[in-house]
Design a protein around this motif. Structure first.
Motif, short mmCIF file in Angstrom:
data_model
loop_
_atom_site.label_atom_id
_atom_site.label_comp_id
_atom_site.label_asym_id
_atom_site.label_seq_id
_atom_site.Cartn_x
_atom_site.Cartn_y
_atom_site.Cartn_z
N VAL A 174 0.84 -1.19 0.00
CA VAL A 174 0.00 0.00 0.00
C VAL A 174 0.88 1.25 0.00
O VAL A 174 2.06 1.19 0.37
CB VAL A 174 -0.95 0.03 1.23
CG1 VAL A 174 -1.81 -1.22 1.28
CG2 VAL A 174 -0.15 0.20 2.53
N GLY A 175 0.32 2.37 -0.40
CA GLY A 175 1.05 3.62 -0.35
C GLY A 175 1.23 4.08 1.09
O GLY A 175 0.36 3.87 1.93
N LEU A 224 4.14 -4.16 9.56
CA LEU A 224 4.29 -3.13 8.54
C LEU A 224 5.76 -3.03 8.18
O LEU A 224 6.61 -2.86 9.07
CB LEU A 224 3.78 -1.78 9.07
CG LEU A 224 2.27 -1.52 9.04
CD1 LEU A 224 1.50 -2.59 9.77
CD2 LEU A 224 1.96 -0.15 9.61
N VAL A 225 6.07 -3.12 6.89
CA VAL A 225 7.45 -3.29 6.45
C VAL A 225 7.85 -2.18 5.48
O VAL A 225 7.13 -1.89 4.52
CB VAL A 225 7.64 -4.65 5.74
CG1 VAL A 225 9.11 -4.87 5.39
CG2 VAL A 225 7.12 -5.79 6.60
N SER A 226 9.01 -1.58 5.73
CA SER A 226 9.61 -0.61 4.81
C SER A 226 11.13 -0.72 4.90
O SER A 226 11.69 -0.64 6.00
CB SER A 226 9.17 0.81 5.17
OG SER A 226 9.88 1.78 4.42
N GLY A 227 11.77 -0.94 3.77
CA GLY A 227 13.23 -0.96 3.73
C GLY A 227 13.88 -1.97 4.64
O GLY A 227 14.96 -1.73 5.18
N GLY A 240 6.00 6.61 -1.15
CA GLY A 240 6.60 5.28 -1.08
C GLY A 240 5.56 4.21 -0.84
O GLY A 240 4.35 4.45 -0.93
N HIS A 241 6.04 3.04 -0.50
CA HIS A 241 5.14 1.91 -0.27
C HIS A 241 5.51 1.18 1.02
O HIS A 241 6.66 1.19 1.45
CB HIS A 241 5.19 0.92 -1.44
CG HIS A 241 4.56 1.45 -2.69
ND1 HIS A 241 5.25 2.24 -3.59
CD2 HIS A 241 3.30 1.32 -3.20
CE1 HIS A 241 4.46 2.57 -4.59
NE2 HIS A 241 3.27 2.03 -4.37
N GLY A 297 -0.31 6.81 6.56
CA GLY A 297 -0.78 7.76 5.56
C GLY A 297 -2.11 8.35 6.00
O GLY A 297 -2.30 8.68 7.16
N GLU A 298 -3.06 8.46 5.07
CA GLU A 298 -4.40 8.92 5.42
C GLU A 298 -5.46 7.92 5.00
O GLU A 298 -6.65 8.23 5.03
CB GLU A 298 -4.69 10.28 4.75
CG GLU A 298 -3.87 11.43 5.31
CD GLU A 298 -4.15 11.71 6.78
OE1 GLU A 298 -5.30 11.51 7.22
OE2 GLU A 298 -3.21 12.12 7.49
N SER A 299 -5.03 6.70 4.65
CA SER A 299 -6.02 5.76 4.12
C SER A 299 -5.88 4.34 4.61
O SER A 299 -6.52 3.43 4.08
CB SER A 299 -5.97 5.76 2.58
OG SER A 299 -4.66 5.47 2.13
#
Length: 221
Positions: A24-25, A49-52, A30-31, A152-154
């Motif tokens: 998801v954004g 929740l995963v980033s990098g 980014g995602h 984010g907002e969603s």
């Protein structure tokens, strides 16, 4: 509801079954990868929740071994506990010890959680992982420290404050009124297409639940 071919309808997962995974954004261009798995006898949802290569884990609820398998390829930097009810933190100590992650939750639920917080967090606090981050929303009522996590907002992870069909259980009209007020103010101010990831069961959206607000208020649960 879901537009991700690999993500089950309404994010349905079975206890002990495979995790549901989607991209998801992150609201910043980014995602973020979201991994949703159900653990324990009360069908608790645990979210990664995963980033990098870094991860934020929401509710180490039960079955530490399974949670650790789900994050074995990641650096878990933070574990956020949405509220103090026992079914949401039974694997917290073991997962925190194994990963070295920072343990955070709202101080109002401090006496309910036997694992000491590395840091107490409140409304508006931001938690970072990889190149992404989330903002915390304090919405008491279900417990004094109940907190949602906004990506984010969603995309919002609501613990036991909002489910398909109603808000989380309360024990008096006064508790319900507090919960209802905060849910309306902080969650139903989000766009209708905001995806809601609850602490148990399937997903929903703010838009799907909005038409029922007056019915919930009148019935008091």
């Amino acid at each position: 509801m879901s537009t991700d071919a690999s993500y089950p309808e309404r994010g349905h997962v079975e206890t002990g079954g495979p995790a549901a995974v989607r991209q998801v954004g992150d609201g910043q261009g980014g995602h973020v990868e979201i991994r949703k798995l159900s653990v324990g006898p009360m069908d608790n949802n645990c979210y990664v929740l995963v980033s990098g290569g870094e991860a934020l884990l929401i509710d180490a609820a039960n079955d530490a071994e399974r949670i650790l398998e789900a994050v074995e390829d990641l650096d878990v930097v933070t574990i956020m506990t949405t509220h103090g009810h026992q079914d949401h933190w039974q694997a917290l100590a073991a997962v925190a010890e194994a990963t070295g992650a920072e343990v955070v939750y709202h101080p109002a639920d401090d006496d309910m959680i036997p694992v000491e917080a590395d840091r107490h967090v409140d409304h508006g606090v931001e938690l970072s992982f990889g190149s992404a981050g989330v903002r915390l929303i304090h919405n008491p009522g279900h417990t004094p420290g109940s907190t949602s996590v906004l990506l984010g907002e969603s995309h919002v992870f609501t613990g036991d404050t909002l489910f398909p069909g109603g808000i989380g259980r309360t024990h008096s009209r006064e508790e319900f009124d507090v919960a209802y007020e905060h849910v309306v103010e902080h969650l139903f101010s989000l766009p209708d297409d905001t995806w809601v990831y609850p602490g148990h069961g399937d997903d929903t959206t703010i838009g799907d639940e909005r038409p029922s607000l007056e019915e919930w208020r009148e019935r008091g649960w």
